[in-house]
Design a protein around this motif. Structure first.
Motif, PDB file in Angstrom:
ATOM      1  N   HIS A 152       0.863  -1.192   0.000  1.00 31.59           N
ATOM      2  CA  HIS A 152       0.000   0.000   0.000  1.00 31.59           C
ATOM      3  C   HIS A 152       0.893   1.233   0.000  1.00 31.59           C
ATOM      4  O   HIS A 152       1.481   1.609   1.026  1.00 31.59           O
ATOM      5  CB  HIS A 152      -0.895  -0.029   1.244  1.00 31.59           C
ATOM      6  CG  HIS A 152      -2.049   0.922   1.201  1.00 31.59           C
ATOM      7  ND1 HIS A 152      -2.803   1.127   0.079  1.00 31.59           N
ATOM      8  CD2 HIS A 152      -2.589   1.728   2.163  1.00 31.59           C
ATOM      9  CE1 HIS A 152      -3.760   1.996   0.333  1.00 31.59           C
ATOM     10  NE2 HIS A 152      -3.649   2.384   1.582  1.00 31.59           N
ATOM     11  N   GLY A 153       1.039   1.844  -1.185  1.00 32.76           N
ATOM     12  CA  GLY A 153       1.972   2.945  -1.351  1.00 32.76           C
ATOM     13  C   GLY A 153       1.577   4.203  -0.598  1.00 32.76           C
ATOM     14  O   GLY A 153       0.406   4.409  -0.248  1.00 32.76           O
ATOM     15  N   HIS A 154       2.578   5.056  -0.342  1.00 31.99           N
ATOM     16  CA  HIS A 154       2.341   6.341   0.313  1.00 31.99           C
ATOM     17  C   HIS A 154       1.428   7.224  -0.528  1.00 31.99           C
ATOM     18  O   HIS A 154       0.543   7.905  -0.008  1.00 31.99           O
ATOM     19  CB  HIS A 154       3.668   7.087   0.520  1.00 31.99           C
ATOM     20  CG  HIS A 154       4.272   6.874   1.866  1.00 31.99           C
ATOM     21  ND1 HIS A 154       3.627   7.189   3.036  1.00 31.99           N
ATOM     22  CD2 HIS A 154       5.492   6.377   2.228  1.00 31.99           C
ATOM     23  CE1 HIS A 154       4.401   6.909   4.063  1.00 31.99           C
ATOM     24  NE2 HIS A 154       5.544   6.410   3.602  1.00 31.99           N
ATOM     25  N   LYS A 155       1.668   7.230  -1.851  1.00 28.58           N
ATOM     26  CA  LYS A 155       0.965   8.152  -2.728  1.00 28.58           C
ATOM     27  C   LYS A 155      -0.223   7.461  -3.398  1.00 28.58           C
ATOM     28  O   LYS A 155      -0.207   6.249  -3.621  1.00 28.58           O
ATOM     29  CB  LYS A 155       1.928   8.695  -3.785  1.00 28.58           C
ATOM     30  CG  LYS A 155       3.075   9.504  -3.202  1.00 28.58           C
ATOM     31  CD  LYS A 155       3.995  10.032  -4.290  1.00 28.58           C
ATOM     32  CE  LYS A 155       5.141  10.841  -3.690  1.00 28.58           C
ATOM     33  NZ  LYS A 155       6.056  11.357  -4.748  1.00 28.58           N
ATOM     34  N   PRO A 156      -1.261   8.220  -3.721  1.00 20.57           N
ATOM     35  CA  PRO A 156      -2.441   7.624  -4.341  1.00 20.57           C
ATOM     36  C   PRO A 156      -2.146   7.097  -5.738  1.00 20.57           C
ATOM     37  O   PRO A 156      -1.225   7.550  -6.423  1.00 20.57           O
ATOM     38  CB  PRO A 156      -3.435   8.782  -4.383  1.00 20.57           C
ATOM     39  CG  PRO A 156      -2.606  10.015  -4.334  1.00 20.57           C
ATOM     40  CD  PRO A 156      -1.400   9.672  -3.513  1.00 20.57           C
ATOM     41  N   GLY A 157      -2.958   6.146  -6.160  1.00 21.82           N
ATOM     42  CA  GLY A 157      -2.810   5.545  -7.470  1.00 21.82           C
ATOM     43  C   GLY A 157      -3.772   4.384  -7.605  1.00 21.82           C
ATOM     44  O   GLY A 157      -4.624   4.155  -6.733  1.00 21.82           O
ATOM     45  N   PRO A 158      -3.660   3.615  -8.679  1.00 23.04           N
ATOM     46  CA  PRO A 158      -4.563   2.483  -8.887  1.00 23.04           C
ATOM     47  C   PRO A 158      -4.377   1.409  -7.812  1.00 23.04           C
ATOM     48  O   PRO A 158      -3.322   1.324  -7.165  1.00 23.04           O
ATOM     49  CB  PRO A 158      -4.148   1.948 -10.255  1.00 23.04           C
ATOM     50  CG  PRO A 158      -3.363   3.036 -10.891  1.00 23.04           C
ATOM     51  CD  PRO A 158      -2.707   3.785  -9.784  1.00 23.04           C
ATOM     52  N   CYS A 159      -5.392   0.577  -7.653  1.00 24.32           N
ATOM     53  CA  CYS A 159      -5.296  -0.626  -6.816  1.00 24.32           C
ATOM     54  C   CYS A 159      -5.387  -1.820  -7.761  1.00 24.32           C
ATOM     55  O   CYS A 159      -6.451  -2.087  -8.330  1.00 24.32           O
ATOM     56  CB  CYS A 159      -6.403  -0.668  -5.779  1.00 24.32           C
ATOM     57  SG  CYS A 159      -6.326  -2.129  -4.708  1.00 24.32           S
ATOM     58  N   VAL A 160      -4.269  -2.515  -7.943  1.00 22.22           N
ATOM     59  CA  VAL A 160      -4.172  -3.575  -8.938  1.00 22.22           C
ATOM     60  C   VAL A 160      -4.102  -4.939  -8.255  1.00 22.22           C
ATOM     61  O   VAL A 160      -3.238  -5.173  -7.401  1.00 22.22           O
ATOM     62  CB  VAL A 160      -2.924  -3.379  -9.827  1.00 22.22           C
ATOM     63  CG1 VAL A 160      -2.811  -4.507 -10.846  1.00 22.22           C
ATOM     64  CG2 VAL A 160      -2.985  -2.032 -10.535  1.00 22.22           C
ATOM     65  N   LEU A 161      -5.012  -5.816  -8.630  1.00 20.92           N
ATOM     66  CA  LEU A 161      -4.931  -7.209  -8.200  1.00 20.92           C
ATOM     67  C   LEU A 161      -4.110  -7.994  -9.210  1.00 20.92           C
ATOM     68  O   LEU A 161      -4.388  -7.957 -10.418  1.00 20.92           O
ATOM     69  CB  LEU A 161      -6.328  -7.822  -8.103  1.00 20.92           C
ATOM     70  CG  LEU A 161      -6.369  -9.352  -7.905  1.00 20.92           C
ATOM     71  CD1 LEU A 161      -5.734  -9.762  -6.583  1.00 20.92           C
ATOM     72  CD2 LEU A 161      -7.792  -9.875  -8.009  1.00 20.92           C
ATOM     73  N   ILE A 162      -3.081  -8.693  -8.725  1.00 20.36           N
ATOM     74  CA  ILE A 162      -2.321  -9.641  -9.541  1.00 20.36           C
ATOM     75  C   ILE A 162      -2.559 -11.008  -8.921  1.00 20.36           C
ATOM     76  O   ILE A 162      -2.175 -11.248  -7.770  1.00 20.36           O
ATOM     77  CB  ILE A 162      -0.818  -9.324  -9.550  1.00 20.36           C
ATOM     78  CG1 ILE A 162      -0.568  -7.857  -9.914  1.00 20.36           C
ATOM     79  CG2 ILE A 162      -0.084 -10.246 -10.514  1.00 20.36           C
ATOM     80  CD1 ILE A 162       0.867  -7.415  -9.688  1.00 20.36           C
ATOM     81  N   CYS A 163      -3.212 -11.900  -9.647  1.00 20.45           N
ATOM     82  CA  CYS A 163      -3.563 -13.200  -9.055  1.00 20.45           C
ATOM     83  C   CYS A 163      -3.168 -14.338  -9.983  1.00 20.45           C
ATOM     84  O   CYS A 163      -3.051 -14.169 -11.202  1.00 20.45           O
ATOM     85  CB  CYS A 163      -5.047 -13.257  -8.720  1.00 20.45           C
ATOM     86  SG  CYS A 163      -6.157 -13.122 -10.138  1.00 20.45           S
ATOM     87  N   ALA A 164      -2.948 -15.496  -9.383  1.00 24.90           N
ATOM     88  CA  ALA A 164      -2.535 -16.683 -10.132  1.00 24.90           C
ATOM     89  C   ALA A 164      -3.182 -17.917  -9.526  1.00 24.90           C
ATOM     90  O   ALA A 164      -3.730 -17.879  -8.427  1.00 24.90           O
ATOM     91  CB  ALA A 164      -1.011 -16.822 -10.115  1.00 24.90           C
ATOM     92  N   ALA A 165      -3.083 -19.021 -10.252  1.00 24.51           N
ATOM     93  CA  ALA A 165      -3.549 -20.336  -9.787  1.00 24.51           C
ATOM     94  C   ALA A 165      -5.022 -20.340  -9.408  1.00 24.51           C
ATOM     95  O   ALA A 165      -5.429 -21.017  -8.474  1.00 24.51           O
ATOM     96  CB  ALA A 165      -2.683 -20.846  -8.640  1.00 24.51           C
ATOM     97  N   ILE A 166      -5.847 -19.595 -10.148  1.00 21.14           N
ATOM     98  CA  ILE A 166      -7.292 -19.827 -10.051  1.00 21.14           C
ATOM     99  C   ILE A 166      -7.562 -21.262 -10.472  1.00 21.14           C
ATOM    100  O   ILE A 166      -8.430 -21.933  -9.916  1.00 21.14           O
ATOM    101  CB  ILE A 166      -8.061 -18.816 -10.920  1.00 21.14           C
ATOM    102  CG1 ILE A 166      -8.139 -17.460 -10.205  1.00 21.14           C
ATOM    103  CG2 ILE A 166      -9.462 -19.308 -11.241  1.00 21.14           C
ATOM    104  CD1 ILE A 166      -8.924 -16.412 -10.952  1.00 21.14           C
ATOM    105  N   HIS A 167      -6.827 -21.715 -11.468  1.00 26.56           N
ATOM    106  CA  HIS A 167      -6.753 -23.148 -11.760  1.00 26.56           C
ATOM    107  C   HIS A 167      -5.518 -23.677 -11.020  1.00 26.56           C
ATOM    108  O   HIS A 167      -4.391 -23.239 -11.285  1.00 26.56           O
ATOM    109  CB  HIS A 167      -6.641 -23.390 -13.262  1.00 26.56           C
ATOM    110  CG  HIS A 167      -7.868 -22.961 -14.017  1.00 26.56           C
ATOM    111  ND1 HIS A 167      -7.824 -22.231 -15.177  1.00 26.56           N
ATOM    112  CD2 HIS A 167      -9.179 -23.169 -13.744  1.00 26.56           C
ATOM    113  CE1 HIS A 167      -9.053 -22.006 -15.605  1.00 26.56           C
ATOM    114  NE2 HIS A 167      -9.893 -22.562 -14.739  1.00 26.56           N
TER     115      HIS A 167
END
Length: 348
Positions: A41-56
């Motif tokens: 969680h960065g100090h400065k504002p910006g996007p919130c990006v989910l990076i996910c793997a192994a749903i399978h």
């Protein structure tokens, strides 16, 4: 000061990072289970990006991609937030299976519900705890067991310029304009106006170094595009071209398969892709391409039943240009070369 982010009753303050065990249904041994995730969680504002793997659960390249992303030195100074989930389908990962214990496909169970099947409950947890806080999603996949995919981005590009921009920023030579599937994470996130790209590369239950390096570099480039980190000084012009359709080449006979074309090959209609023989070698059948394009997927198993999909072809009007881009891109990421041993592609 940015507000903190809260996941599973855990508060992560701006400028910090923390690992969290997100509770999920227990094993039938009554052993507790959780979905491990890490939040930056960065100090400065910006996007919130989910990076996910192994749903399978057997698609494990993404697990290593996420490990390398979290180890990258620029992550500590990002603008915005990364939520990284290396193993979404914990049950499938433990059993080395694509599916959950009841044979349901988690990626056909979104958005889920609190009172449904295990797949539905896991999907609901991901949607309510994670997706609801995100602005962008990068979903990491591989081919199935004994099926290898060329590094590629799949995304629905029909009416969302942000999704296309993310897909192009990722930088792999192949983008497939792919419809969303019912019950998929892509569909559920898109219904909430969250752009999603799906990265496909490699084979289930195998680490593929080129696919992993391409995934790491692609995610870093998307983060640069989103303004979360500085842009690479070595960024090359993006020559990615989009395929609007693909076609499977199916086995005309059952037998022993001998493939003669690798992934990334430019093929023309009626080119020979493989031979199928009977076990004694008395009968030989040619496998011909029914279309022109680039080989983006193929079976690694030298056994085929009639009608089985053995090659996946992406159709392009600029197929020769795409083929050249693929060759250059692969050379840049091949572990036998020294070019990629830089801070942009961490190997630790």
């Amino acid at each position: 000061m940015r507000p903190p982010i809260i996941i599973a009753d855990t508060t992560i303050q701006p400028g910090t990072r923390q690992s969290i065990e997100l509770p999920i249904p227990s094993f039938y041994t009554h052993t507790s289970a959780s979905m491990p995730l890490h939040v930056v969680h960065g100090h400065k504002p910006g996007p919130c990006v989910l990076i996910c793997a192994a749903i399978h659960g057997d698609e494990i390249n993404g697990v290593e991609i996420i490990r390398r992303i979290l180890a990258h030195k620029t992550v500590n100074n990002i603008k915005g937030t990364i939520i990284a989930i290396p193993i979404v389908n914990v049950f499938g990962f433990v059993s080395q299976s694509r599916y959950l214990p009841d044979r349901r496909d988690l990626n056909r169970s979104f958005p889920g519900s609190k009172n449904g099947s295990m797949a539905s409950r896991l999907a609901n947890i991901l949607m309510t705890e994670i997706i609801s806080q995100c602005t962008h999603v990068i979903d990491l996949h591989t081919g199935a067991v004994a099926r290898n995919n060329l590094p590629q981005i799949r995304a629905f590009l029909g009416d969302d310029p942000e999704t296309e921009a993310m897909a192009r920023a990722f930088g792999v030579p192949v983008i497939i304009n792919s419809d969303v599937r019912d019950g998929s994470l892509r569909e559920a996130a898109r219904n909430q106006n969250i752009p999603v790209i799906l990265y496909e590369a490699g084979e289930a239950l195998r680490f593929d170094e080129v696919a992993i390096r391409a995934g790491v570099r692609g995610i870093l480039e998307v983060m640069s595009y989103l303004g979360m980190r500085a842009k690479s000084r070595k960024k090359k012009e993006n020559n990615t071209l989009i395929s609007r359709s693909t076609q499977w080449i199916r086995a005309p006979e059952s037998g022993i398969l001998r493939s003669i074309v690798p992934l990334g090959t430019l093929v023309q209609k009626d080119d020979i892709l493989a031979y199928i023989n009977d076990p004694l070698g008395e009968i030989e059948t040619k496998v011909l391409s029914s279309t022109s394009g680039i080989v983006i997927g193929k079976t690694n198993l030298p056994l085929a039943h009639e009608g089985e999909g053995i090659f996946h072809i992406a159709k392009y009007s600029e197929a020769e240009e795409v083929s050249n881009n693929i060759e250059i891109y692969h050379d840049e990421l091949d572990p036998l070369t020294d070019e990629i041993r830089s801070e942009e592609i961490p190997l630790v």
